[in-house]
Design an enzyme around this catalytic site. Structure first.
Site, PDB file in Angstrom:
ATOM      1  N   ARG A  87      -7.921  -0.873  -1.153  1.00 50.50           N
ATOM      2  CA  ARG A  87      -7.571   0.255  -2.028  1.00 50.50           C
ATOM      3  C   ARG A  87      -6.241  -0.068  -2.682  1.00 50.50           C
ATOM      4  NH1 ARG A  87      -2.808   0.716   0.936  1.00 50.50           N
ATOM      5  NH2 ARG A  87      -3.304   0.711   3.152  1.00 50.50           N
TER       6      ARG A  87
ATOM      7  N   GLY B  99       1.150   3.024  14.542  1.00 52.05           N
ATOM      8  CA  GLY B  99       0.750   2.469  15.823  1.00 52.05           C
ATOM      9  C   GLY B  99       0.932   0.974  15.934  1.00 52.05           C
TER      10      GLY B  99
ATOM     11  N   GLY C 193      -6.855   1.894  10.958  1.00 51.00           N
ATOM     12  CA  GLY C 193      -5.658   2.656  10.601  1.00 51.00           C
ATOM     13  C   GLY C 193      -4.932   1.973   9.462  1.00 51.00           C
TER      14      GLY C 193
ATOM     15  N   GLY D   1      -0.825   1.964   7.039  1.00 51.14           N
ATOM     16  CA  GLY D   1       0.563   2.386   6.945  1.00 51.14           C
ATOM     17  C   GLY D   1       1.415   1.965   8.126  1.00 51.14           C
ATOM     18  N   SER D   2       0.985   0.950   8.876  1.00 55.93           N
ATOM     19  CA  SER D   2       1.691   0.473  10.069  1.00 55.93           C
ATOM     20  C   SER D   2       1.762   1.513  11.184  1.00 55.93           C
ATOM     21  CB  SER D   2       3.115   0.000   9.714  1.00 55.93           C
ATOM     22  OG  SER D   2       3.062  -1.157   8.911  1.00 55.93           O
TER      23      SER D   2
END
Length: 425
Positions: free
Chosen positions: A280, A160, A155, A157-158
């Site tokens: 990325r 979870g 995952g 973007g922080s």
């Protein structure tokens, strides 16, 4: 002669429009392939050619790109989304185009595999365990010692990610992650990680070159929502070199080194430790921050690499740039948001951007989606930059009406890209 096209796999609300604009400046025709183009409002607003296709189906993507090659000269393929980047590498290999190594990207995107490789290479990282169920989480936290960070193994973007300071918070977040509310990118696996305390830094690299090192601050725990970022970070020459050398060590350990990478650090009592390597380009406003600080446009230079042209990472100037994220203090309906043009008119402001419109539902998630906008200031003086940023931020405001009781859960369940922000920043 066929028109030169750049294929963009999926999009994003932050860097998506920037990739489109950079491609157009380079004389390329951007084409977005997406499973759900309606997710990206800028595509329709800017009349960007868009094709609906199952972006999880490599064969379907190959067929679509092959069809497009009968009309266009496909100069390159890339994406603003980490989840699509390994597929980008596979497409580039199939069509013999420059691109990232998909196996390296897949290993890096699995945070557990990433940590194993970094540890094997001697890169300093927090203690960690991987867990598949609540009992595993409890056992791992006991071995590492509270407080710990719980995060999905795959995952970004922080999403979870939470700091768990006691057993109750550990149980609560484990239940959230495994109870069906969190959307998993892969089979559910939780990374249990030692909480590394200390100042936060991030290094942006292109190839094997460190372009810049920034510092950032977060909002209140237990979540990790960025509030302010500054480039360059205030570091001694020796400390800069330590972070830069560690960054290059990460690239070698993970088999990266083609294209952009963002590497996150905490400077602990024992020195810098690597929190995460993101294979990325970092999301907005980080690329704009580097451009404001040094005059280096990473998006344009990335596309040059993608299409096989020579890139240029030379610094044009050396300023201090700072970005303020706009984050709401409550959930509800956004009544109004204002001050964009006034803030943008302040001398030294490089950019002001809102992600939301009035009457939008605001449902905070404790991750990158909580940002409803940002502003960037830059000048040759750090003190001047900070003053300009505050002056501009004081001109921005908004109002949120709380949801009637029970409505928040309904809105949250329907919303695919929830956001939030603050009354005044």
């Amino acid at each position: 002669m066929s028109r030169k096209a750049l294929i963009l796999l999926e999009g994003s609300r932050s860097n998506g429009p920037l990739y489109v604009q950079a491609a157009q400046r380079l004389g390329l025709h951007p084409i977005t392939l997406s499973a759900d183009p309606a997710r990206y409002d800028y595509l329709a607003a800017e009349s960007i050619e868009t094709i609906r296709v199952d972006t999880d189906n490599l064969d379907a993507l190959i067929r679509e790109c092959s069809r497009l090659r009968t009309t266009y000269d496909i100069s390159g393929i890339t994406s603003a989304q980490e989840s699509a980047y390994a597929t980008v590498g596979k497409l580039c290999q199939h069509f013999n185009l420059p691109g990232p190594n998909p196996e390296s990207i897949e290993r890096c995107c699995d945070k557990f595999a990433q940590r194993q490789l970094l540890a094997q290479a001697g890169v300093p990282i927090p203690a960690y365990r991987v867990a598949a169920n609540a009992a595993d989480v409890e056992r791992a936290a006991a071995e590492i010692g509270l407080p710990v960070i719980l995060k999905p193994a795959v995952g970004n973007g922080s999403s979870g990610v939470r700091l768990c300071r006691n057993v109750d918070e550990l149980t609560e977040h484990t239940t959230y992650l495994l109870g069906g509310k969190h959307i998993w990118w892969s089979s559910p696996r939780i990374l249990v990680e030692q909480f590394a305390e200390g100042p936060y830094y991030s290094a942006d690299t292109m190839g094997y070159e460190v372009v810049g090192i920034s510092a950032a601050e977060f909002g209140q725990p237990p979540h990790f929502v960025f509030r302010e970022c500054t480039c360059p970070a205030v570091l001694t020459d020796d400390d800069y070199k330590r972070i830069a050398d560690l960054s290059l060590g990460c690239l070698q350990a993970l088999g990266l080194g083609w294209g952009p990478t963002n590497i996150e650090f905490r400077w602990t009592k024992l020195g810098p430790v690597v929190i995460e390597v993101n294979p990325r380009l970092s999301g907005a406003p980080d690329p704009q921050l580097l451009q404001a600080a040094y005059g280096v446009d990473l998006l344009t230079e990335h596309i040059k690499l993608v299409i096989g042209e020579e890139w240029d990472l030379r610094r044009r100037h050396s300023h201090t740039a700072a970005a303020r994220k706009l984050v709401a203090d409550r959930d509800g309906i956004l009544d109004w948001i204002a001050g964009e043009s006034q803030a943008a008119a302040v001398s030294g402001v490089a950019e002001v951007r809102f992600y939301v419109q009035p009457k939008s539902p605001i449902v905070r998630k404790g991750d990158y989606r909580d940002c409803i906008g940002y502003l960037i200031a830059a000048s040759p003086s750090r003190a001047r930059t900070e003053a300009v940023l505050q002056q501009a931020a004081d001109l921005i405001g908004w109002s949120i009406t709380p949801f009637p009781t029970g409505e928040e859960e309904t809105i949250s369940g329907q919303q695919t890209c929830p956001t939030s922000g603050g009354d005044s920043t």
